[in-house]
Design an enzyme around this catalytic site. Sequence first.
Site, mmCIF file in Angstrom:
data_model
loop_
_atom_site.group_PDB
_atom_site.id
_atom_site.type_symbol
_atom_site.label_atom_id
_atom_site.label_comp_id
_atom_site.label_asym_id
_atom_site.label_seq_id
_atom_site.Cartn_x
_atom_site.Cartn_y
_atom_site.Cartn_z
ATOM 1 N N SER A 34 38.451 -43.514 -50.414
ATOM 2 C CA SER A 34 39.504 -44.079 -51.248
ATOM 3 C C SER A 34 38.936 -45.210 -52.079
ATOM 4 O O SER A 34 37.951 -45.844 -51.697
ATOM 5 C CB SER A 34 40.620 -44.626 -50.352
ATOM 6 O OG SER A 34 41.546 -45.393 -51.096
ATOM 7 N N TYR A 59 42.669 -50.239 -43.176
ATOM 8 C CA TYR A 59 42.533 -49.026 -43.981
ATOM 9 C C TYR A 59 41.318 -49.136 -44.903
ATOM 10 O O TYR A 59 40.491 -48.217 -44.972
ATOM 11 C CB TYR A 59 43.801 -48.798 -44.803
ATOM 12 C CG TYR A 59 43.724 -47.573 -45.679
ATOM 13 C CD1 TYR A 59 43.864 -46.310 -45.135
ATOM 14 C CD2 TYR A 59 43.500 -47.695 -47.044
ATOM 15 C CE1 TYR A 59 43.784 -45.176 -45.942
ATOM 16 C CE2 TYR A 59 43.418 -46.579 -47.851
ATOM 17 C CZ TYR A 59 43.564 -45.320 -47.299
ATOM 18 O OH TYR A 59 43.471 -44.215 -48.105
#
Length: 178
Positions: A34, A59
Site C-alpha cells: 500500500s 497498518y
Amino acid sequence: MRFGVNHLGHFLLTNCLLDLLKKSASSRVVTVSSLAHERGQIYFDDIHQEKDYQPWKSYSRSKLANVLLTRELANKLQGTGVTAYSLHPGVIRTELGRHFRPSMSLWKRIAYTPLTFFFKSPTQGAQTTIYCAVEQSLQNESGLYYSDCHPKTAAPWGLDDEAAKELWDLSASMVGLI
C-alpha cells in the site's frame, strides 16, 4: 495481529512455496502492499507496537514490511528465475473498511462518502496486481514497487537493504523457520 496477518502470513506462505516456485521458474511472487508504507516505520525492539499501539501506524508498518519482504526476497532469489514485486493497488471501493464506518463520527462519515466516488472499482484495483503477475517485460526485473502498472520508487525506508535483511531474519525466527 495486523503485523501477523499482513506480513508474517505472507512471509511464511512465500517461504513454504519457495522450492516449488524455483522448480516452476520462471515464476513470480506478487505482494500487495500500500501507499501507506510511506508512513510506516519498523522498530525492531517493539515489532508488535506493545509500547504505543495505533491502528494506522500498525497498518503502515505491516505494509512497509511487505515492501521490505519483496526487496529481500528479490536479493535471495537472484539467478533462480523467480522474481518478486510489491505494489499499491490504489484506494478501492470494497467492503474492507466496513467496520470503521460505525466507529466514525457522523461528520467524518458525511465528509468521507463523496470521496468514495473517486475510489477505484475492484476491477480497476486489480490491474496492477495482474500486471505484475503476467507482464512479460518484467521478467528480468525483481524487487521493485509498482503503482498504476508502473514502477514507483518506494519510500526511502522501503529501500533499506539492511532493514530488509533484519526483518527477514526476525520474521523467519517468529514463524519458526530458524
